[in-house]
Enzyme design. Sequence first.
Site, short mmCIF file in Angstrom:
data_model
loop_
_atom_site.label_atom_id
_atom_site.label_comp_id
_atom_site.label_asym_id
_atom_site.label_seq_id
_atom_site.Cartn_x
_atom_site.Cartn_y
_atom_site.Cartn_z
N GLU A 144 9.18 19.13 -25.49
CA GLU A 144 8.42 19.53 -24.07
C GLU A 144 8.80 20.82 -23.44
OE1 GLU A 144 5.94 17.55 -23.40
OE2 GLU A 144 6.25 15.51 -24.09
N LYS A 163 6.70 22.57 -14.20
CA LYS A 163 6.01 21.47 -14.01
C LYS A 163 5.63 21.51 -12.45
CE LYS A 163 4.32 17.50 -14.74
NZ LYS A 163 4.67 15.98 -15.37
N LYS A 212 2.54 11.18 -11.50
CA LYS A 212 1.66 10.30 -12.12
C LYS A 212 2.46 9.08 -12.33
CE LYS A 212 -1.40 13.25 -14.94
NZ LYS A 212 -1.66 13.51 -16.40
N GLU A 262 -5.06 16.60 -11.38
CA GLU A 262 -5.82 16.97 -12.55
C GLU A 262 -7.35 17.29 -12.40
OE1 GLU A 262 -4.16 14.65 -15.54
OE2 GLU A 262 -4.94 15.90 -17.06
N ASN A 309 -1.27 19.50 -21.89
CA ASN A 309 -1.60 18.83 -22.91
C ASN A 309 -1.62 19.80 -24.32
OD1 ASN A 309 -2.32 16.50 -21.86
ND2 ASN A 309 -4.40 17.12 -21.13
N ARG A 369 -3.75 21.43 -15.12
CA ARG A 369 -2.84 20.58 -15.57
C ARG A 369 -3.18 20.15 -17.13
NH1 ARG A 369 -0.11 15.95 -11.43
NH2 ARG A 369 1.31 15.11 -13.07
N HIS A 413 -1.15 13.10 -30.10
CA HIS A 413 -1.46 11.66 -29.72
C HIS A 413 -2.07 10.89 -30.97
CE1 HIS A 413 -1.52 12.35 -25.12
NE2 HIS A 413 -0.22 11.81 -25.63
N HIS A 449 -0.70 18.10 -27.51
CA HIS A 449 -0.81 16.40 -27.44
C HIS A 449 -1.89 16.11 -28.05
CE1 HIS A 449 2.80 17.15 -24.81
NE2 HIS A 449 2.59 15.78 -24.52
N HIS A 469 7.42 10.34 -29.48
CA HIS A 469 6.33 11.30 -29.02
C HIS A 469 6.80 12.82 -29.23
CE1 HIS A 469 3.61 12.76 -26.01
NE2 HIS A 469 4.48 13.37 -25.20
N ARG A 485 0.90 -1.11 0.11
CA ARG A 485 -0.10 -0.01 -0.03
C ARG A 485 0.67 1.19 0.13
NH1 ARG A 485 -2.49 -3.07 3.72
NH2 ARG A 485 -4.43 -4.14 3.04
N1 LIG Z 1 4.23 10.14 -15.60
C1 LIG Z 1 4.24 11.33 -16.27
O1 LIG Z 1 3.61 12.36 -16.00
C2 LIG Z 1 4.65 11.18 -17.94
C3 LIG Z 1 4.78 12.43 -18.49
C4 LIG Z 1 5.12 12.03 -19.75
C5 LIG Z 1 5.68 10.94 -20.41
N2 LIG Z 1 5.49 9.73 -19.58
C6 LIG Z 1 5.89 8.36 -20.17
O2 LIG Z 1 7.30 8.43 -20.25
C7 LIG Z 1 7.55 7.54 -21.07
C8 LIG Z 1 8.49 8.07 -22.18
O3 LIG Z 1 9.66 8.39 -21.46
P1 LIG Z 1 11.15 8.76 -22.18
O4 LIG Z 1 11.05 9.51 -23.38
O5 LIG Z 1 12.16 9.06 -21.26
O6 LIG Z 1 11.36 7.12 -22.73
P2 LIG Z 1 12.27 5.69 -22.34
O7 LIG Z 1 12.09 5.60 -21.04
O8 LIG Z 1 11.64 4.69 -23.27
O9 LIG Z 1 13.71 6.27 -22.58
C9 LIG Z 1 14.00 6.27 -24.12
C10 LIG Z 1 15.27 5.59 -24.49
O10 LIG Z 1 16.47 6.14 -24.10
C11 LIG Z 1 16.97 5.21 -23.25
N3 LIG Z 1 17.90 5.84 -22.11
C12 LIG Z 1 17.23 6.29 -21.09
N4 LIG Z 1 18.32 7.01 -20.39
C13 LIG Z 1 19.47 6.89 -21.08
C14 LIG Z 1 20.81 7.61 -21.21
N5 LIG Z 1 20.94 8.39 -19.98
N6 LIG Z 1 21.59 7.31 -22.18
C15 LIG Z 1 21.33 6.71 -23.30
N7 LIG Z 1 20.11 5.96 -23.51
C16 LIG Z 1 19.02 6.39 -22.23
C17 LIG Z 1 15.95 4.25 -22.87
O11 LIG Z 1 16.50 3.11 -22.48
C18 LIG Z 1 15.14 4.14 -24.01
O12 LIG Z 1 15.48 3.47 -25.15
C19 LIG Z 1 6.20 6.64 -21.80
O13 LIG Z 1 5.72 5.75 -21.35
C20 LIG Z 1 5.20 8.07 -21.49
O14 LIG Z 1 3.94 7.32 -21.08
C21 LIG Z 1 5.01 9.72 -18.10
ZN LIG Z 2 4.16 14.92 -23.77
#
Ligand SMILES: NC(=O)c1ccc[n+]([C@@H]2O[C@H](COP(=O)([O-])OP(=O)(O)OC[C@H]3O[C@@H](n4cnc5c(N)ncnc54)[C@H](O)[C@@H]3O)[C@@H](O)[C@H]2O)c1
Ligand SMILES: [Zn+2]
Length: 364
Positions: free
Chosen positions: A185, A227, A143, A237, A246, A242, A253, A249, A266, A121
């Site tokens: 972003e 942020k 999130k 949200e 978007n 928040r 999307h 987006h 993305h 939990r």
């Molecule tokens: N929680 C939230 O508020 C929120 C907001 C935006 C996006 N997201 C989520 O985040 C995810 C996307 O995140 P992302 O773009 O970081 O993608 P990711 O976590 O897949 O990383 C992108 C790539 O970079 C590589 N990588 C990571 N760090 C590295 C480094 N220092 N050096 C070399 N390679 C590295 C990873 O292995 C991967 O191949 C999605 O699942 C999305 O839904 C969440």
């Molecule tokens: Zn985004």
Amino acid sequence: MHQIKVSLNNRSYPIIIADDNFEALAKKLVQLRLGTDAVIITNTRVRRLYARELQNALNTLNISAHIFNVPDSEKSKSISEYVKIISKISAMDTKKRLFLIALGGGVVGDLTGFIAATYKRGIPYIQIPTTLLAQVDSAIGGKTALDLPSGKNLIGAFYQPKLVYSNINLIKSLPSRQIRCGLAEVVKYGIIVDTKLFGYIEKNYKKILDLDNSSLGYIINASSLIKAKIVENDERETTGLRTILNFGHTIGHSLETAAGYSNLDHGEAISIGMVCSAEIAHAMGILPADELKRIIKIMKILNLPQEAKKVDIKAVLGAFLRDKKFINGHIRMVLPSRIGHVFVTENIPYNLIKKVIKKRMAPA
Ligand SMILES: NC(=O)c1ccc[n+]([C@@H]2O[C@H](COP(=O)([O-])OP(=O)(O)OC[C@H]3O[C@@H](n4cnc5c(N)ncnc54)[C@H](O)[C@@H]3O)[C@@H](O)[C@H]2O)c1
Ligand SMILES: [Zn+2]
């Protein structure tokens, strides 16, 4: 080193923006008294780059650290990966003071956060974001999520970390496409609330793309601050604030869905989404022409796309209409009125959206 506080009563936490090493982080963790036993959750690629160094720094300060790996893919945000990791944690959990460390991009961050939110939990966790996108966006705000085959982020919880440690040096190993996608972003933050940040990128884009520490520090700091403020004022949200995150987006999307998440990242999809939204705002007489030009130009100088090639426009429009932002027959979108200011509106003629999307997307 900069420190930003996310103020959320008893769920408050610091965001540290640093260019030091994991020893400084380990000392901070001792101060925070999170626990004596850490589980580092990371992926194969990031593990190779940084996990051992982190583990050693923790061990030096008498924090034990197990490393658990997930595959390097969005597929790791799945129920099966969740069950695998949470079972491993429970099998080794004889200790009472366990905490989790998300070492990776947004995928690892979302998964780790959800495990932390649900194991017993709720146990403490920290974020060590290693992508620019994670440092400026996903690691902040609590999130957490898993995907279902029917859609992204359908399982999740709001669960704040105890610390976000954004080290500029960690993102130096990213491929340039990942950097540019994170920058999309950052541009978004500039357009939605921060004229100064937008101007800074226009002026310093070369240094940013060259990964100069002080420029990266500036944009990560400015973005994290934005942020953090938005999350403080709309943690779950519910107030609508928040929603401005978007911007770009909704169309982005739809494009990602239509492109099958394959050839468009993305950040690339939302760049096109932001350009389309700006053009819609301009066509409605809301955004002046020179501001629209600046928005299109910033995508160009950052080598971010302003249009998509080889897409099924019908699929994009279909995805757009199915989107959850289509409310009571009205399309809700975030539109800019100038750089540094956006508003949420439901009064956009669908024909205009269709026209702009068609203009910015070339069929296969
Ligand atoms: N929680 C939230 O508020 C929120 C907001 C935006 C996006 N997201 C989520 O985040 C995810 C996307 O995140 P992302 O773009 O970081 O993608 P990711 O976590 O897949 O990383 C992108 C790539 O970079 C590589 N990588 C990571 N760090 C590295 C480094 N220092 N050096 C070399 N390679 C590295 C990873 O292995 C991967 O191949 C999605 O699942 C999305 O839904 C969440
Ligand atoms: Zn985004």
